[in-house]
Design a protein around this motif. Structure first.
Motif, PDB file in Angstrom:
ATOM      1  N   GLY A  84       0.722  -1.255   0.010  1.00  0.00           N
ATOM      2  CA  GLY A  84      -0.093  -0.024  -0.028  1.00  0.00           C
ATOM      3  C   GLY A  84       0.936   1.252  -0.021  1.00  0.00           C
ATOM      4  O   GLY A  84       0.422   2.340   0.443  1.00  0.00           O
ATOM      5  N   TYR A 175      -6.706  -8.445  -1.012  1.00  0.00           N
ATOM      6  CA  TYR A 175      -6.399  -6.950  -0.940  1.00  0.00           C
ATOM      7  C   TYR A 175      -7.378  -6.271  -2.256  1.00  0.00           C
ATOM      8  O   TYR A 175      -7.639  -7.071  -3.112  1.00  0.00           O
ATOM      9  CB  TYR A 175      -4.988  -6.472  -0.854  1.00  0.00           C
ATOM     10  CG  TYR A 175      -4.241  -6.629  -2.155  1.00  0.00           C
ATOM     11  CD1 TYR A 175      -4.129  -5.892  -3.272  1.00  0.00           C
ATOM     12  CD2 TYR A 175      -3.325  -7.868  -2.151  1.00  0.00           C
ATOM     13  CE1 TYR A 175      -3.376  -6.078  -4.185  1.00  0.00           C
ATOM     14  CE2 TYR A 175      -2.793  -8.383  -3.167  1.00  0.00           C
ATOM     15  CZ  TYR A 175      -2.696  -7.425  -4.537  1.00  0.00           C
ATOM     16  OH  TYR A 175      -1.784  -7.811  -5.466  1.00  0.00           O
ATOM     17  N   ILE A 176      -7.696  -5.086  -1.932  1.00  0.00           N
ATOM     18  CA  ILE A 176      -8.317  -4.298  -2.914  1.00  0.00           C
ATOM     19  C   ILE A 176      -7.604  -3.136  -3.522  1.00  0.00           C
ATOM     20  O   ILE A 176      -6.859  -2.523  -2.841  1.00  0.00           O
ATOM     21  CB  ILE A 176      -9.907  -3.651  -2.230  1.00  0.00           C
ATOM     22  CG1 ILE A 176     -10.634  -4.610  -1.576  1.00  0.00           C
ATOM     23  CG2 ILE A 176     -10.661  -2.854  -3.278  1.00  0.00           C
ATOM     24  CD1 ILE A 176     -11.287  -5.534  -2.320  1.00  0.00           C
ATOM     25  N   LEU A 184     -12.851   1.777  -5.804  1.00  0.00           N
ATOM     26  CA  LEU A 184     -12.465   1.473  -4.395  1.00  0.00           C
ATOM     27  C   LEU A 184     -13.838   1.738  -3.614  1.00  0.00           C
ATOM     28  O   LEU A 184     -14.355   0.847  -2.825  1.00  0.00           O
ATOM     29  CB  LEU A 184     -11.382   2.242  -4.003  1.00  0.00           C
ATOM     30  CG  LEU A 184     -11.116   1.922  -2.326  1.00  0.00           C
ATOM     31  CD1 LEU A 184     -10.573   0.447  -2.265  1.00  0.00           C
ATOM     32  CD2 LEU A 184     -10.134   2.771  -1.908  1.00  0.00           C
ATOM     33  N   LEU A 188     -16.049  -1.148  -1.581  1.00  0.00           N
ATOM     34  CA  LEU A 188     -16.207  -1.146  -0.227  1.00  0.00           C
ATOM     35  C   LEU A 188     -17.669  -1.260   0.151  1.00  0.00           C
ATOM     36  O   LEU A 188     -18.003  -1.866   1.188  1.00  0.00           O
ATOM     37  CB  LEU A 188     -15.257   0.451   0.550  1.00  0.00           C
ATOM     38  CG  LEU A 188     -13.816   0.173   0.198  1.00  0.00           C
ATOM     39  CD1 LEU A 188     -13.393   1.470   1.029  1.00  0.00           C
ATOM     40  CD2 LEU A 188     -13.132  -1.046   0.811  1.00  0.00           C
ATOM     41  N   GLY A 191     -19.376  -4.336   0.532  1.00  0.00           N
ATOM     42  CA  GLY A 191     -18.982  -5.306   1.551  1.00  0.00           C
ATOM     43  C   GLY A 191     -17.911  -6.274   1.013  1.00  0.00           C
ATOM     44  O   GLY A 191     -17.735  -7.263   1.450  1.00  0.00           O
ATOM     45  N   LEU A 193     -14.617  -7.062   0.774  1.00  0.00           N
ATOM     46  CA  LEU A 193     -13.546  -6.774   1.677  1.00  0.00           C
ATOM     47  C   LEU A 193     -12.676  -8.166   1.814  1.00  0.00           C
ATOM     48  O   LEU A 193     -12.829  -9.034   1.795  1.00  0.00           O
ATOM     49  CB  LEU A 193     -13.801  -6.332   3.100  1.00  0.00           C
ATOM     50  CG  LEU A 193     -14.846  -4.980   3.077  1.00  0.00           C
ATOM     51  CD1 LEU A 193     -15.375  -4.732   4.577  1.00  0.00           C
ATOM     52  CD2 LEU A 193     -14.089  -3.767   2.431  1.00  0.00           C
ATOM     53  N   PRO A 194     -11.221  -7.607   2.081  1.00  0.00           N
ATOM     54  CA  PRO A 194     -10.277  -8.548   2.287  1.00  0.00           C
ATOM     55  C   PRO A 194     -10.703  -9.548   3.621  1.00  0.00           C
ATOM     56  O   PRO A 194     -11.429  -9.219   4.236  1.00  0.00           O
ATOM     57  CB  PRO A 194      -8.847  -7.819   2.903  1.00  0.00           C
ATOM     58  CG  PRO A 194      -9.259  -6.498   2.110  1.00  0.00           C
ATOM     59  CD  PRO A 194     -10.640  -6.315   2.090  1.00  0.00           C
ATOM     60  N   ARG A 196     -12.901 -11.854   3.079  1.00  0.00           N
ATOM     61  CA  ARG A 196     -13.865 -12.459   2.499  1.00  0.00           C
ATOM     62  C   ARG A 196     -13.778 -13.720   1.508  1.00  0.00           C
ATOM     63  O   ARG A 196     -12.989 -13.683   0.923  1.00  0.00           O
ATOM     64  CB  ARG A 196     -14.998 -11.736   1.733  1.00  0.00           C
ATOM     65  CG  ARG A 196     -15.656 -10.743   2.787  1.00  0.00           C
ATOM     66  CD  ARG A 196     -16.825 -11.309   3.230  1.00  0.00           C
ATOM     67  NE  ARG A 196     -17.162 -10.743   4.514  1.00  0.00           N
ATOM     68  CZ  ARG A 196     -17.926  -9.703   4.686  1.00  0.00           C
ATOM     69  NH1 ARG A 196     -18.203  -9.031   3.462  1.00  0.00           N
ATOM     70  NH2 ARG A 196     -18.394  -9.262   5.888  1.00  0.00           N
TER      71      ARG A 196
ATOM     72  N   ARG B 129     -22.329  -8.274   6.569  1.00  0.00           N
ATOM     73  CA  ARG B 129     -21.843  -7.205   5.505  1.00  0.00           C
ATOM     74  C   ARG B 129     -22.848  -6.008   5.933  1.00  0.00           C
ATOM     75  O   ARG B 129     -22.452  -4.790   5.349  1.00  0.00           O
ATOM     76  CB  ARG B 129     -22.362  -7.727   4.172  1.00  0.00           C
ATOM     77  CG  ARG B 129     -21.889  -7.002   2.968  1.00  0.00           C
ATOM     78  CD  ARG B 129     -21.820  -8.145   1.607  1.00  0.00           C
ATOM     79  NE  ARG B 129     -23.074  -8.434   1.395  1.00  0.00           N
ATOM     80  CZ  ARG B 129     -23.969  -7.838   0.698  1.00  0.00           C
ATOM     81  NH1 ARG B 129     -23.831  -6.685   0.198  1.00  0.00           N
ATOM     82  NH2 ARG B 129     -25.195  -8.406   0.295  1.00  0.00           N
ATOM     83  N   GLN B 270      -2.836   4.978   2.940  1.00  0.00           N
ATOM     84  CA  GLN B 270      -4.128   4.443   2.326  1.00  0.00           C
ATOM     85  C   GLN B 270      -5.247   5.122   2.543  1.00  0.00           C
ATOM     86  O   GLN B 270      -5.374   6.294   3.488  1.00  0.00           O
ATOM     87  CB  GLN B 270      -4.238   3.017   3.024  1.00  0.00           C
ATOM     88  CG  GLN B 270      -3.347   1.917   2.555  1.00  0.00           C
ATOM     89  CD  GLN B 270      -3.652   0.685   3.293  1.00  0.00           C
ATOM     90  OE1 GLN B 270      -3.677   0.565   4.612  1.00  0.00           O
ATOM     91  NE2 GLN B 270      -4.184  -0.233   2.690  1.00  0.00           N
ATOM     92  N   TYR B 274     -11.212   3.307   3.289  1.00  0.00           N
ATOM     93  CA  TYR B 274     -10.723   1.867   3.255  1.00  0.00           C
ATOM     94  C   TYR B 274     -10.418   1.500   4.878  1.00  0.00           C
ATOM     95  O   TYR B 274     -11.008   0.478   5.481  1.00  0.00           O
ATOM     96  CB  TYR B 274      -9.460   1.844   2.429  1.00  0.00           C
ATOM     97  CG  TYR B 274      -9.126   0.181   2.537  1.00  0.00           C
ATOM     98  CD1 TYR B 274      -9.496  -0.714   1.772  1.00  0.00           C
ATOM     99  CD2 TYR B 274      -7.802  -0.049   2.963  1.00  0.00           C
ATOM    100  CE1 TYR B 274      -9.166  -2.026   1.416  1.00  0.00           C
ATOM    101  CE2 TYR B 274      -7.295  -1.252   2.865  1.00  0.00           C
ATOM    102  CZ  TYR B 274      -7.991  -2.241   2.128  1.00  0.00           C
ATOM    103  OH  TYR B 274      -7.585  -3.640   2.104  1.00  0.00           O
ATOM    104  N   LYS B 277     -13.638   1.524   6.863  1.00  0.00           N
ATOM    105  CA  LYS B 277     -14.341   0.265   6.627  1.00  0.00           C
ATOM    106  C   LYS B 277     -13.734  -1.013   7.022  1.00  0.00           C
ATOM    107  O   LYS B 277     -14.729  -1.754   7.665  1.00  0.00           O
ATOM    108  CB  LYS B 277     -14.617   0.502   5.210  1.00  0.00           C
ATOM    109  CG  LYS B 277     -15.628  -0.824   4.547  1.00  0.00           C
ATOM    110  CD  LYS B 277     -17.009  -0.517   4.743  1.00  0.00           C
ATOM    111  CE  LYS B 277     -17.993  -1.571   4.438  1.00  0.00           C
ATOM    112  NZ  LYS B 277     -19.127  -1.467   3.632  1.00  0.00           N
ATOM    113  N   MET B 278     -12.708  -0.924   7.035  1.00  0.00           N
ATOM    114  CA  MET B 278     -12.144  -2.457   7.461  1.00  0.00           C
ATOM    115  C   MET B 278     -12.080  -2.602   8.937  1.00  0.00           C
ATOM    116  O   MET B 278     -12.499  -3.493   9.500  1.00  0.00           O
ATOM    117  CB  MET B 278     -10.514  -2.387   7.087  1.00  0.00           C
ATOM    118  CG  MET B 278     -10.055  -2.667   5.795  1.00  0.00           C
ATOM    119  SD  MET B 278     -10.927  -4.177   5.277  1.00  0.00           S
ATOM    120  CE  MET B 278      -9.757  -5.316   5.945  1.00  0.00           C
ATOM    121  N   GLN B 281     -15.784  -3.427   9.502  1.00  0.00           N
ATOM    122  CA  GLN B 281     -16.120  -4.786   9.295  1.00  0.00           C
ATOM    123  C   GLN B 281     -15.638  -5.551  10.140  1.00  0.00           C
ATOM    124  O   GLN B 281     -16.279  -6.700  10.459  1.00  0.00           O
ATOM    125  CB  GLN B 281     -15.639  -5.038   7.842  1.00  0.00           C
ATOM    126  CG  GLN B 281     -15.885  -6.334   7.310  1.00  0.00           C
ATOM    127  CD  GLN B 281     -17.429  -6.358   7.160  1.00  0.00           C
ATOM    128  OE1 GLN B 281     -18.111  -5.615   6.468  1.00  0.00           O
ATOM    129  NE2 GLN B 281     -17.935  -7.504   7.674  1.00  0.00           N
TER     130      GLN B 281
END
Ligand SMILES: Nc1nc2c(ncn2[C@@H]2O[C@H](COP(=O)(O)OP(=O)(O)OP(=O)(O)O)[C@@H](O)[C@H]2O)c(=O)[nH]1
Ligand SMILES: [Mg+2]
Ligand SMILES: [Zn+2]
Ligand SMILES: [Zn+2]
Lengths: 232, 677
Positions: A84, A175-176, A184, A188, A191, A193-194, A196, B129, B270, B274, B277-278, B281
Motif C-alpha cells: 500500500g 486486498y483491494i 474502491l 467497499l 462489502g 473486503l479482504p 471474505r 456485511r 491508504q 478503506y 471500513k475495514m 467490518q
C-alpha cells in the motif's frame, strides 16, 4: 553474471527511461551527465558504445537495462499493491529493492502479482522471460504458467485479480486495489473486503461470484481491482 | 448543482430553490416540535424496507426484487400502541458515502431530517456485511433500532441468530422479522413504542484516526443532527456532501478545519474510507461470530440452477427471447392488444356502450356543438374514454402484470449482467436495463429511475433513449396488433427501432464527455412472485397511470374540440400535411400525430383506429415515427425536473426532428425499392 554496481544500474535505468520517452533518439545525452566512473564501468562491461555525438546502448546494455527496469517496476508494483505504499516512499523503497532481487525472487514476485504489465505509474514493465514462450501475456491464467519448477510452488499461492479467475475457483480476498477512487468506494460499499471467501460462478459476460450468502455481478474493470488469494 | 442547498437535494428537485438554509432549518425544528414522531426506514437496497413500510402503514409503495426499487422518499402514517407516527421509506443505500443519487437522498435524510426513531433494516442472512452501517449510524448518535429482516430465508439457510445477545452487545434494540409473513412485526411495534435513546456500541479506530477525529470534532461549532464524531469521520473519508454541509455551517471557521483535514490526510498512506471500513467490518465480523451460527451449506438447488441458466449467455439469451416472445408478443401483443381490445371495443363499446351514450346525448343535449364535445370525432367519449378503456387499459394492464412478475422474481438484475457488455457500447451499464424495461410501462417512472445510474453522462444517455426509442406498452401492443398481419413489417419495425436505439446511444456516448460507467450489482435470490403483491402492484400502477392519463385526455378532447370548432384544427392539419406527405403518409394520420404529441399511448390508439385506411408501408412508417416521436407530457415534466430545462428541451427538440427524419428516410428507401408490406 557480470557484477555491476548499483550506481551503474541506476544509470542504465535512466538511459532506458530516456529512450522510452524519446524513441527516435538513439544517442542518450543523459549519459554525458553521469559520473565518469560510472561511464567507465558501463563501457568496460560493454553496455555502452561511444559513437559520433554521444553514447549508445549496446544490445547487451539494452538487455541489462531492461532487466533493471523490470526489477524496479516490479518492486514498485509489489510495494504499491501489497504494502500500500505510494509516492516518495514507494520510490525510495523500490530503488533499494530492485538491487537485491535475484533472478528467482523476481520471477516469484512476477507470479505473485500475476504478471503485471504496467507499473503503478502506468509505464510498461518489460515482460518476464517466461511470458515470451507462449501461452502468456495478457490474461493468461496461472495454470498455464509452469515456466520453472522453482516458481511452481509459489504459483499455487498466487494472488490473482478476480477477473483472471476461472469459473469454479475459490479463494479469499486479499486486498483491494484500484487506481480509481470511485471503484474502491463501490467495492467497499458492497462489502467486498479482504478476508471474505468467494467462489467464481461465471466469468462471461460479467464476473459473478458468491460471497457468503450473497451473489454479486461486476464488470472486468471492477473485478480487476479485487485481488484474491486462490486456494484451488 | 452549484449553490443548491442540501435540503433541496433531499427534496429530490434539481431546479428552483434558492431558499435560504436558515429558513429550512427553522422550518425543520418547528416541524419536529409540533408534528408527529418521525420513524425513518433506512438500509441496504433490497432488504425489505418498502415491504415493512407497507406492513406498518397498511398503504402500498412499490416492492420489487431488485436493488434500487425505491428512488424517492415515500411517507405515510401509522399508529403504534396509541401513538401516531409519520413513517418514511427511503431509497436503499450501501453506506454513508453515497455513490448514486438515490443513495444520496437517503444520506441527506440522515444529515438533515431529525428522525425520532431510525429503523435500520438489514437482511439477516447477510448481517455481517450490513452491520458496519449500523455501527456508523450508532456512531452518528442516531436513534437506531436494528431490524433483522428476511429471518425466514436466514433460517432456511441454516443461520441462527441470538437477537437478545446482539441487542446487549450493540446496546440498541434489535428485532428479527420476516416482512413477507408478518412474523416479528408485533415485536417491532413493541420496540418502537418502548423506544428510549441509548448510547450504542462505540467503535474505536486506531490512534492516528482517533486523534484526528478528536481534533476535528473540537473545531466543529455548528449544530448538527448527527454527532461531531461521525461528521469528522465522514470528513476524513472525503465525503463531499458532508464537506459542503460543514462549509455552510461553519463559515469562516471552515478554513481551520480544512487545513487540519489536509494535514491529517497527508499522513495516511491508504485511503481513509478503506481503513475505516475495514475496522467497522472487523467489529461486525466479531459481533456476528459471537451472536450467530451458520450451520447451513450453500446448496445448489433448482433455484440456483435456474439462476445460473439465466446468467449464462448460452441459456440466458434463449430464456430472454422466450420471455419477450411469450410475455410481450403473445400475451401483451396477441392476447391483450388483440383479443381483449377487440372484445371490449366491438362487443362492449361498439355494440352496447356507444349506442347507449349516443342515444342519450342526442336526445338530451340539443346543441350539436355540445353533442360533438361528447360523441364527435374527437369527443370525450368517442376519443377519450374509448381509447383509454378499450385500447390502453387492457394493453397497459397486461404489460404491468408481466412486468410485476418479472420484477418480483429477481430476473431483472440477472438480465442486467447479461446485457452489461452490450450496454457499455452505448455508454450505459447493465444497470440501465431496469429503467429501460420500466420505460415500456411508463416513461416518467423510468426517467425518475435513472437516478440509480452512477454518472450524469449515463443518466443523460438513458433519459434521451427513453424519450426517443423506448416505445410505451400501449404503443407496443398496438404496433404488435396493427403489424400482426405482416411479419416482415413487424420485423422491420423492430430492426429500425433497435438500429436507432443503438446509433443514438453510440453517438451520444461518443459525444458526451466522460468515461464509461462501471457495473456492479448484487443479485438477489430468485423468489417466487407473490400473487398478492403482483396484483397489488399492477393495480396501483394502473391507478397511477390512469390518474395521470384521464384528466389530460379530457383536456385534450376539449382542446381539440375547441380547435375544431374554431377551425384551427383544420389549419394545423393543413400545416402538418406537407410534413406528412413528405414521409408518405395520408392526411388521416394528422390526428394520430396531434394526439401522439400529447401522449404516446393516445397516438398509438389513434393509429389503431385508422389502420384500415393505410397501406402496409404507411403503417410501418407511421409506427416508426410514432415510436420515436416526442415523449408524453408527463415524461417531459419529469425530464425537466431530473435533467434541467435546458437539457430536456434540447432532447425534446432533437427527438421531434429526428423522428420525422427517420420516417422520411424509411419511406424514401421503401418506396424507391418498391417494397410492398
Ligand atoms: N423471504 C422474504 N422476502 C422478503 C422479506 N422482506 C422483503 N422480501 C422481499 O425482498 C424484496 C425486496 O423488498 P423491498 O421491500 O422492495 O426492498 P427495499 O429495501 O425497499 O428495496 P429498495 O427500495 O430497492 O432499497 C421483495 O421481493 C420482497 O418480497 C422477508 O422478510 N422475507
Ligand atoms: Mg424500497
Ligand atoms: Zn514506475
Ligand atoms: Zn509466467
Amino acid at each position: 553474471m557480470k557484477m555491476i554496481s548499483e550506481l551503474a544500474e541506476e544509470a542504465l535505468e535512466k538511459i532506458w527511461v530516456f529512450q522510452e520517452d524519446h524513441p527516435e533518439d538513439p544517442l542518450s545525452p543523459e549519459i554525458e551527465s553521469f559520473d565518469p566512473e560510472v561511464i567507465k564501468e558501463l563501457d568496460d562491461l560493454k553496455f555502452i558504445q561511444k559513437e559520433e555525438g554521444g553514447f549508445k546502448l549496446t544490445s547487451e546494455g539494452l538487455e541489462e537495462a531492461k532487466n533493471v527496469i523490470r526489477r524496479h517496476r516490479l518492486a514498485e508494483k509489489l510495494l504499491h499493491d501489497i504494502l500500500g505504499l505510494s509516492g516518495e516512499d514507494m520510490e525510495t523503497a523500490a530503488c533499494n529493492f530492485e538491487h537485491i532481487m535475484e533472478g528467482g525472487v523476481e520471477e516469484s514476485i512476477c507470479n505473485l502479482l500475476s504478471h503485471p504489465d504496467k507499473c503503478p505509474h502506468g509505464k510498461p514493465i518489460p515482460p518476464c522471460d517466461c511470458r515470451t514462450h507462449g501461452g502468456h501475456g495478457h490474461g493468461h491464467g496461472r495454470r498455464q504458467c509452469d515456466c520453472t519448477a522453482g516458481v511452481k510452488t509459489i504459483i499455487d499461492k498466487t494472488v490473482l485479480p478476480l477477473n483472471k479467475m476461472a469459473k469454479g475457483q475459490t479463494g479469499e480476498i486479499v486486498y483491494i486495489k484500484s487506481s480509481k477512487r470511485d471503484n474502491l468506494q463501490k467495492i467497499l460499499a458492497m462489502g467486498v473486503l479482504p478476508g471474505r471467501k468467494i467462489e467464481i460462478i461465471q466469468t462471461y459476460p460479467s464476473h459473478v461470484f458468491q460471497m457468503e450468502h450473497t451473489q454479486m455481478a461486476v464488470d472486468s474493470d471492477i473485478a480487476g481491482s479485487i485481488y484474491v488469494g486462490s486456494t484451488n | 448543482m452549484g449553490n443548491k442547498t442540501i435540503k433541496s437535494w433531499f427534496r429530490g428537485f434539481k431546479s428552483d430553490s434558492n431558499d435560504s438554509k436558515t429558513r429550512n432549518l427553522q422550518e425543520n425544528s418547528e416541524k419536529s416540535k409540533s408534528k408527529l414522531k418521525k420513524l425513518v426506514l433506512v438500509g441496504n437496497p433490497n432488504v425489505g424496507k418498502s415491504l415493512l413500510f407497507n406492513k406498518l402503514t397498511g398503504s402500498y409503495v412499490t416492492v420489487s426484487n431488485y436493488p434500487g426499487t425505491t428512488v424517492s422518499i415515500d411517507s405515510g402514517k401509522c399508529n403504534i400502541s396509541g401513538e401516531n407516527y409519520e413513517i418514511i421509506d427511503s431509497p436503499g443505500m450501501y453506506s454513508l458515502s453515497s455513490i448514486t443519487e438515490e443513495e444520496r437522498i437517503s444520506k441527506l435524510i440522515l444529515l438533515e431530517d431529525e428522525p425520532d426513531i431510525l429503523l435500520h433494516v438489514v437482511d439477516a442472512k447477510n448481517m455481517e456485511r450490513m452491520l458496519p452501517l449500523t455501527l456508523q449510524l450508532i456512531e452518528a448518535k442516531l436513534p437506531v433500532v436494528l431490524v433483522l429482516n428476511m429471518m425466514d430465508e436466514a433460517e432456511n439457510a441454516g443461520i441462527k441468530i441470538d437477537t437478545s445477545q446482539l441487542e446487549k452487545k450493540l446496546n440498541i434494540p434489535v428485532v428479527s422479522t420476516a416482512a413477507t409473513t408478518g412474523q416479528g412485526i408485533a415485536q417491532l411495534n413493541q420496540k418502537i413504542a418502548e423506544y428510549q435513546i441509548k448510547d450504542g456500541l462505540n467503535v474505536k479506530y486506531d490512534e492516528k484516526i482517533e486523534s484526528a477525529v478528536q481534533k476535528i470534532s473540537d473545531l466543529l461549532q455548528g449544530e448538527y443532527p448527527v454527532s461531531p464524531r461521525s461528521l469528522s469521520l465522514l470528513l476524513l473519508q472525503e465525503d463531499s456532501d458532508v464537506q459542503k454541509l460543514i462549509k455552510e455551517k461553519e463559515g469562516s471557521n471552515y478554513s481551520f478545519i480544512d487545513n487540519l483535514l489536509n494535514e491529517t490526510l497527508s499522513q495516511f498512506k491508504q485511503p481513509l474510507n478503506y481503513l475505516i471500513k475495514m475496522k467497522l467490518q472487523k467489529e461486525a465480523t466479531r459481533l456476528v461470530s459471537e451472536v450467530s451460527e451458520d450451520i447451513g451449506e450453500i446448496k445448489i438447488g433448482f433455484r440456483e440452477k435456474l439462476s445460473r441458466a439465466m446468467i449464462n449467455p448460452l441459456t440466458g439469451i434463449p430464456i430472454l427471447l422466450a420471455v419477450l416472445y411469450f410475455g410481450l408478443y403473445r400475451f401483451v401483443g396477441g392476447f391483450a392488444a388483440g383479443d381483449m381490445v377487440d372484445f371490449i371495443e366491438t362487443e362492449i363499446f361498439g355494440e352496447w356502450a356507444l349506442p347507449l351514450v349516443e342515444g342519450f346525448v342526442t336526445s338530451s343535449i340539443p346543441y350539436e356543438a355540445l353533442q360533438s364535445l361528447i360523441i364527435g370525432d374527437y369527443g370525450i367519449f368517442t376519443l377519450g374514454i374509448t381509447y383509454a378503456i378499450a385500447i390502453i387499459l387492457p394493453i397497459v394492464g397486461a404489460f404491468f402484470l408481466v412486468f410485476s412478475i418479472l420484477e418480483d422474481s429477481g430476473y431483472l438484475p440477472r438480465l442486467a449482467l447479461l446485457l452489461d457488455r452490450l450496454f457499455k457500447k452505448i455508454g450505459l451499464s447493465g444497470r440501465a436495463i431496469i429503467p429501460m424495461v420500466l420505460g415500456v410501462g411508463c416513461g416518467s417512472m423510468a426517467t425518475m429511475t435513472t437516478r440509480t445510474l452512477e454518472t450524469k453522462r449515463e443518466r443523460n444517455i438513458a433519459t434521451l433513449l427513453l424519450a426517443l426509442a423506448i416505445p410505451c406498452s400501449a404503443q407496443l401492443g398496438v404496433i404488435f396488433a396493427v403489424l400482426a398481419t405482416s411479419s416482415s413489417a413487424l420485423w422491420l419495425w423492430v430492426i429500425v427501432i433497435l438500429f436507432n436505439y443503438i446509433i443514438i446511444g453510440f453517438a451520444a456516448s461518443k459525444i458526451l464527455p466522460g468515461s464509461n460507467p462501471t457495473f456492479y450489482m448484487e443479485l438477489p435470490p430468485l423468489r417466487v412472485p407473490k400473487l398478492s403483491n403482483v396484483l397489488r402492484k399492477t393495480y396501483t400502477r394502473l391507478i397511477w397511470y390512469f390518474k395521470e392519463l384521464f384528466p389530460l385526455f379530457i383536456a385534450i378532447s376539449v382542446l381539440i374540440w375547441g380547435l375544431e370548432l374554431t377551425g384551427i384544427l383544420d389549419f394545423i392539419i393543413g400545416a402538418l400535411n406537407p410534413v406528412l406527405s413528405a414521409i408518405g403518409l395520408p392526411v388521416e394520420t394528422a390526428q394520430t400525430f396531434i394526439l401522439g404529441f400529447f401522449r404516446r399511448d393516445y397516438g398509438a390508439a389513434g393509429l389503431f383506429e385508422i389502420q384500415d385506411a393505410l397501406t402496409g408501408v404507411q403503417l410501418l412508417v407511421a409506427a416508426v415515427v410514432l415510436t420515436l416521436f416526442v415523449p408524453c407530457v408527463a415524461q417531459f415534466v419529469v425530464m425537466i425536473k431530473e435533467r434541467g430545462k435546458k437539457v430536456a428541451l434540447a432532447m425534446g427538440a432533437f427527438v421531434l426532428v429526428y423522428a420525422f427524419l427517420v420516417g422520411f428516410l424509411l419511406n424514401l428507401i421503401l418506396s424507391t425499392l418498391g417494397v410492398v408490406l
